[in-house]
Design a protein around this motif. Structure first.
Motif, PDB file in Angstrom:
ATOM      1  N   GLY A 144      47.477  42.309  38.230  1.00  0.00           N
ATOM      2  CA  GLY A 144      47.017  42.893  39.475  1.00  0.00           C
ATOM      3  C   GLY A 144      45.707  42.300  39.951  1.00  0.00           C
ATOM      4  N   GLU A 145      45.039  41.534  39.095  1.00  0.00           N
ATOM      5  CA  GLU A 145      43.754  40.943  39.430  1.00  0.00           C
ATOM      6  C   GLU A 145      43.843  39.430  39.610  1.00  0.00           C
ATOM      7  OE1 GLU A 145      40.786  42.227  36.644  1.00  0.00           O
ATOM      8  OE2 GLU A 145      41.475  44.298  36.665  1.00  0.00           O
ATOM      9  N   GLN A 146      45.053  38.904  39.760  1.00  0.00           N
ATOM     10  CA  GLN A 146      45.233  37.458  39.754  1.00  0.00           C
ATOM     11  C   GLN A 146      44.570  36.753  40.930  1.00  0.00           C
ATOM     12  OE1 GLN A 146      49.481  36.938  39.702  1.00  0.00           O
ATOM     13  NE2 GLN A 146      49.753  37.566  41.820  1.00  0.00           N
ATOM     14  N   ASN A 147      44.306  37.478  42.028  1.00  0.00           N
ATOM     15  CA  ASN A 147      43.691  36.850  43.193  1.00  0.00           C
ATOM     16  C   ASN A 147      42.208  37.193  43.334  1.00  0.00           C
ATOM     17  OD1 ASN A 147      46.136  35.632  44.072  1.00  0.00           O
ATOM     18  ND2 ASN A 147      46.792  37.592  44.926  1.00  0.00           N
ATOM     19  N   ASN A 148      41.645  37.872  42.347  1.00  0.00           N
ATOM     20  CA  ASN A 148      40.228  38.236  42.412  1.00  0.00           C
ATOM     21  C   ASN A 148      39.336  37.017  42.193  1.00  0.00           C
ATOM     22  OD1 ASN A 148      41.130  40.831  42.717  1.00  0.00           O
ATOM     23  ND2 ASN A 148      40.308  41.609  40.795  1.00  0.00           N
ATOM     24  N   THR A 149      38.117  37.102  42.726  1.00  0.00           N
ATOM     25  CA  THR A 149      37.086  36.103  42.470  1.00  0.00           C
ATOM     26  C   THR A 149      36.211  36.611  41.327  1.00  0.00           C
ATOM     27  OG1 THR A 149      37.064  35.424  44.789  1.00  0.00           O
ATOM     28  CG2 THR A 149      35.143  34.852  43.450  1.00  0.00           C
ATOM     29  N   HIS A 150      35.974  35.777  40.327  1.00  0.00           N
ATOM     30  CA  HIS A 150      35.260  36.207  39.124  1.00  0.00           C
ATOM     31  C   HIS A 150      33.876  35.566  39.088  1.00  0.00           C
ATOM     32  CE1 HIS A 150      39.020  37.977  37.929  1.00  0.00           C
ATOM     33  NE2 HIS A 150      39.605  36.809  38.128  1.00  0.00           N
ATOM     34  N   VAL A 151      32.848  36.432  39.053  1.00  0.00           N
ATOM     35  CA  VAL A 151      31.470  35.968  39.134  1.00  0.00           C
ATOM     36  C   VAL A 151      30.572  36.847  38.274  1.00  0.00           C
ATOM     37  CG1 VAL A 151      31.847  35.226  41.534  1.00  0.00           C
ATOM     38  CG2 VAL A 151      30.785  37.451  41.078  1.00  0.00           C
ATOM     39  N   VAL A 152      29.334  36.415  38.140  1.00  0.00           N
ATOM     40  CA  VAL A 152      28.226  37.280  37.743  1.00  0.00           C
ATOM     41  C   VAL A 152      27.232  37.236  38.897  1.00  0.00           C
ATOM     42  CG1 VAL A 152      28.498  37.064  35.257  1.00  0.00           C
ATOM     43  CG2 VAL A 152      27.151  35.351  36.490  1.00  0.00           C
ATOM     44  N   CYS A 153      26.413  38.272  39.018  1.00  0.00           N
ATOM     45  CA  CYS A 153      25.482  38.378  40.137  1.00  0.00           C
ATOM     46  C   CYS A 153      24.063  38.087  39.676  1.00  0.00           C
ATOM     47  CB  CYS A 153      25.547  39.774  40.759  1.00  0.00           C
ATOM     48  SG  CYS A 153      27.162  40.218  41.428  1.00  0.00           S
ATOM     49  N   LEU A 154      23.458  37.074  40.266  1.00  0.00           N
ATOM     50  CA  LEU A 154      22.066  36.752  39.996  1.00  0.00           C
ATOM     51  C   LEU A 154      21.209  37.455  41.045  1.00  0.00           C
ATOM     52  CD1 LEU A 154      20.105  35.043  38.250  1.00  0.00           C
ATOM     53  CD2 LEU A 154      20.284  33.273  40.019  1.00  0.00           C
ATOM     54  N   VAL A 155      20.329  38.330  40.594  1.00  0.00           N
ATOM     55  CA  VAL A 155      19.540  39.176  41.495  1.00  0.00           C
ATOM     56  C   VAL A 155      18.070  38.796  41.384  1.00  0.00           C
ATOM     57  CG1 VAL A 155      18.970  41.545  42.139  1.00  0.00           C
ATOM     58  CG2 VAL A 155      21.208  41.026  41.113  1.00  0.00           C
ATOM     59  N   GLU A 156      17.483  38.399  42.517  1.00  0.00           N
ATOM     60  CA  GLU A 156      16.054  38.121  42.590  1.00  0.00           C
ATOM     61  C   GLU A 156      15.381  39.286  43.300  1.00  0.00           C
ATOM     62  OE1 GLU A 156      14.981  34.118  43.954  1.00  0.00           O
ATOM     63  OE2 GLU A 156      17.125  33.685  43.979  1.00  0.00           O
ATOM     64  N   ALA A 157      14.313  39.809  42.721  1.00  0.00           N
ATOM     65  CA  ALA A 157      13.651  40.960  43.331  1.00  0.00           C
ATOM     66  C   ALA A 157      12.199  41.030  42.901  1.00  0.00           C
ATOM     67  CB  ALA A 157      14.370  42.256  42.964  1.00  0.00           C
ATOM     68  N   HIS A 212      36.987  46.409  39.214  1.00  0.00           N
ATOM     69  CA  HIS A 212      37.054  45.039  38.718  1.00  0.00           C
ATOM     70  C   HIS A 212      36.962  43.987  39.808  1.00  0.00           C
ATOM     71  CE1 HIS A 212      39.315  46.428  34.817  1.00  0.00           C
ATOM     72  NE2 HIS A 212      38.095  46.949  34.943  1.00  0.00           N
ATOM     73  N   ARG A 213      36.910  44.395  41.062  1.00  0.00           N
ATOM     74  CA  ARG A 213      36.821  43.437  42.165  1.00  0.00           C
ATOM     75  C   ARG A 213      35.352  43.271  42.576  1.00  0.00           C
ATOM     76  NH1 ARG A 213      40.629  41.933  46.134  1.00  0.00           N
ATOM     77  NH2 ARG A 213      42.018  43.557  45.330  1.00  0.00           N
ATOM     78  N   ARG A 214      34.915  42.042  42.723  1.00  0.00           N
ATOM     79  CA  ARG A 214      33.567  41.775  43.221  1.00  0.00           C
ATOM     80  C   ARG A 214      33.451  42.303  44.655  1.00  0.00           C
ATOM     81  NH1 ARG A 214      29.178  42.033  44.679  1.00  0.00           N
ATOM     82  NH2 ARG A 214      27.696  40.359  45.137  1.00  0.00           N
ATOM     83  N   GLN A 215      32.471  43.168  44.893  1.00  0.00           N
ATOM     84  CA  GLN A 215      32.336  43.753  46.228  1.00  0.00           C
ATOM     85  C   GLN A 215      30.967  44.383  46.418  1.00  0.00           C
ATOM     86  OE1 GLN A 215      34.936  47.465  46.536  1.00  0.00           O
ATOM     87  NE2 GLN A 215      35.509  46.721  44.493  1.00  0.00           N
ATOM     88  N   THR A 216      30.609  44.502  47.689  1.00  0.00           N
ATOM     89  CA  THR A 216      29.384  45.164  48.113  1.00  0.00           C
ATOM     90  C   THR A 216      29.760  46.460  48.811  1.00  0.00           C
ATOM     91  OG1 THR A 216      28.279  43.037  48.416  1.00  0.00           O
ATOM     92  CG2 THR A 216      27.286  44.957  49.496  1.00  0.00           C
ATOM     93  N   ILE A 217      29.092  47.545  48.468  1.00  0.00           N
ATOM     94  CA  ILE A 217      29.355  48.836  49.083  1.00  0.00           C
ATOM     95  C   ILE A 217      28.238  49.122  50.094  1.00  0.00           C
ATOM     96  CG2 ILE A 217      29.740  51.295  48.685  1.00  0.00           C
ATOM     97  CD1 ILE A 217      31.848  49.541  47.377  1.00  0.00           C
ATOM     98  N   PRO A 218      28.582  49.384  51.360  1.00  0.00           N
ATOM     99  CA  PRO A 218      27.548  49.668  52.363  1.00  0.00           C
ATOM    100  C   PRO A 218      26.717  50.889  51.970  1.00  0.00           C
ATOM    101  CG  PRO A 218      29.678  49.266  53.409  1.00  0.00           C
ATOM    102  CD  PRO A 218      29.939  49.389  51.941  1.00  0.00           C
ATOM    103  N   ALA A 219      25.407  50.741  52.006  1.00  0.00           N
ATOM    104  CA  ALA A 219      24.505  51.835  51.623  1.00  0.00           C
ATOM    105  C   ALA A 219      23.105  51.506  52.118  1.00  0.00           C
ATOM    106  CB  ALA A 219      24.517  52.036  50.112  1.00  0.00           C
ATOM    107  N   ALA A 220      22.186  52.431  51.906  1.00  0.00           N
ATOM    108  CA  ALA A 220      20.804  52.240  52.341  1.00  0.00           C
ATOM    109  C   ALA A 220      20.059  51.232  51.476  1.00  0.00           C
ATOM    110  CB  ALA A 220      20.072  53.574  52.333  1.00  0.00           C
ATOM    111  N   CYS A 221      20.613  50.922  50.309  1.00  0.00           N
ATOM    112  CA  CYS A 221      20.037  49.924  49.412  1.00  0.00           C
ATOM    113  C   CYS A 221      21.176  49.014  48.951  1.00  0.00           C
ATOM    114  CB  CYS A 221      19.350  50.599  48.231  1.00  0.00           C
ATOM    115  SG  CYS A 221      20.462  51.649  47.243  1.00  0.00           S
ATOM    116  N   PRO A 222      20.884  47.857  48.349  1.00  0.00           N
ATOM    117  CA  PRO A 222      21.964  46.954  47.913  1.00  0.00           C
ATOM    118  C   PRO A 222      22.778  47.568  46.761  1.00  0.00           C
ATOM    119  CG  PRO A 222      19.860  45.795  48.077  1.00  0.00           C
ATOM    120  CD  PRO A 222      19.548  47.260  48.160  1.00  0.00           C
ATOM    121  N   VAL A 223      24.061  47.813  47.009  1.00  0.00           N
ATOM    122  CA  VAL A 223      24.951  48.398  46.010  1.00  0.00           C
ATOM    123  C   VAL A 223      26.077  47.403  45.747  1.00  0.00           C
ATOM    124  CG1 VAL A 223      26.494  50.319  45.443  1.00  0.00           C
ATOM    125  CG2 VAL A 223      24.394  50.741  46.767  1.00  0.00           C
ATOM    126  N   HIS A 224      26.180  46.929  44.516  1.00  0.00           N
ATOM    127  CA  HIS A 224      27.124  45.855  44.210  1.00  0.00           C
ATOM    128  C   HIS A 224      27.919  46.133  42.939  1.00  0.00           C
ATOM    129  CE1 HIS A 224      25.584  42.720  47.064  1.00  0.00           C
ATOM    130  NE2 HIS A 224      24.522  43.528  47.026  1.00  0.00           N
TER     131      HIS A 224
END
Length: 399
Positions: A259-272, A236-248
């Motif tokens: 437990g999530e009160q300090n999380n940042t809440h977003v949607v991800c706009l992906v251009e490709a 449930h936490r917005r994060q990027t996982i290091p990998a050979a390709c973009p993993v989000h």
């Protein structure tokens, strides 16, 4: 009027996950709040004229959602599809994949593409479409949540070591992904959408632990370099996982629990585009109500109650309890959903009917405490408990 060239900009998709529609908090119905969140996500998608919306699992809080919860989700999906947006969604561990599959033929007619269960590429495991903005091909390899029971039989949980069980689940996911991504093409935007736990991922605070840890994690290295983007759900936490390709992980679009009160809440706009790396932009989602934990004496907590607005509160009281304390607090702070006594004053909390300030333990933690108390230390027993708890949780939700 001349229309912009199809190649003026890359195609865009919106990645979201973990809506958990139908989730209540300490008995408080949040459907109206969830409706506001989904309305904002729809506005973001339409406002950015995206080609597709990818929903990476856990649309619902449980496997048997209420009619109101289903109505909200279906209405949201239809609103997106009516805007000529490709809608692709997969089942998460909170969803009932077989039920989603039952509605698939009807959803397909409406332009909503539902994947409740994993399938090979040759049988529809890769959803392909043409982006309306560029006419470029987009391939989405879809991997709904796979329970560990598909990889490790109950007998093997007893006979195998934990590392063997981890390896079995890891290999299952690798085999499925190898099959799906084998259908990727060089002239297309290639995306993986999955609901799973990546090794090293940070928990958001409201996940179902028995279906997130132990044998349920896989390394991000399993995703191929050919993937332009990997859209994940489950953490449930917005994060990027290091990998050979973009993993989000997009994370949940609102706070599911305290437990999530300090999380940042977003949607991800992906251009490709087929020949260029993906560009990811986080767009904030602000419609959800804030969750806050605040400490103080009764006088301090109630002195400036207006400052908390519509926030849901967890109160930690830093004074001895007295008769009527709970009523005094709730009268001033009606959005207080939980009241605890600070450990320094916990001895009087029970007399006032207020919870003492002790961390809430998961069933797995409680079972671990029990094993320790009776002198049992065996990872295989713990693994079996998690396996049984997984099955029981899902069957209870369906009943």
């Amino acid at each position: 009027m001349l229309q912009p060239s199809e190649k003026d900009r890359p195609g865009e998709v919106l990645h979201t996950s973990d809506w958990h529609v139908g989730k209540t908090l300490k008995g408080r119905n949040r459907l109206e709040e969830q409706a506001g969140v989904l309305r904002e996500i729809t506005q973001i998608a339409v406002g950015n004229d995206v080609d597709a919306v990818l929903i990476a699992g856990d649309l619902y809080e449980n496997a048997a959602p209420t009619a109101d919860a289903q109505r909200l989700v279906v209405r949201t999906l239809l609103q997106l599809a009516k805007q000529d947006i490709e809608v692709v969604l997969i089942a998460g561990n909170h969803d009932h994949g077989a039920t989603l599959e039952a509605y698939k033929p009807l959803m397909d007619i409406a332009g909503i593409h539902v994947y409740g269960q994993a399938r090979p590429a040759a049988k529809g495991g890769v959803h392909s479409f043409r982006a309306k903005s560029t006419n470029e091909r987009v391939n989405v390899a879809v991997l709904p949540f796979l329970s560990q029971r598909y990889a490790v039989r109950a007998a093997e949980i007893i006979a195998n070591t934990p590392s063997q069980n981890v390896g079995a689940y890891d290999q299952l996911i690798r085999d499925v992904l190898d099959n799906l991504t084998g259908a990727f093409t060089s002239d297309a935007v290639n995306i993986v959408m999955a609901h799973l736990t990546c090794t090293g991922g940070v928990f958001g605070g409201g996940e179902r632990a028995a279906q997130s840890i132990m044998e349920y994690h896989v390394p991000a290295a399993i995703f191929p370099v050919e993937a332009h983007y990997v859209a994940l759900g489950h953490l449930h936490r917005r994060q990027t996982i290091p990998a050979a390709c973009p993993v989000h992980y997009s994370g949940s679009p609102y706070a599911i629990d305290f437990g999530e009160q300090n999380n940042t809440h977003v949607v991800c706009l992906v251009e490709a585009s087929p020949g260029t790396p993906a560009k990811i932009t986080d767009i904030p989602v602000t419609a959800g109500r804030r969750l806050r934990t605040i400490e103080g004496t009764v006088a301090q907590l109630t002195a400036d109650h207006a400052v908390y607005g519509e926030d849901y509160l967890r109160l930690v009281v830093t004074q001895p309890a007295y008769a009527g304390m709970r009523d005094d607090l709730l009268e001033a702070l009606p959005n207080a959903l939980e009241i605890r006594i600070h450990p320094d004053h916990a001895s009087t909390g029970a007399k006032a009917g207020i919870a003492t300030h002790q961390p809430t333990k998961t069933p797995a933690q409680l079972f671990s405490d029990y094993c320790h108390s009776v002198g049992v230390s065996d990872d295989r027993v713990t693994a079996l408990f998690n396996h049984l708890h997984d099955d029981l949780t899902r069957s209870t939700a369906r009943s």
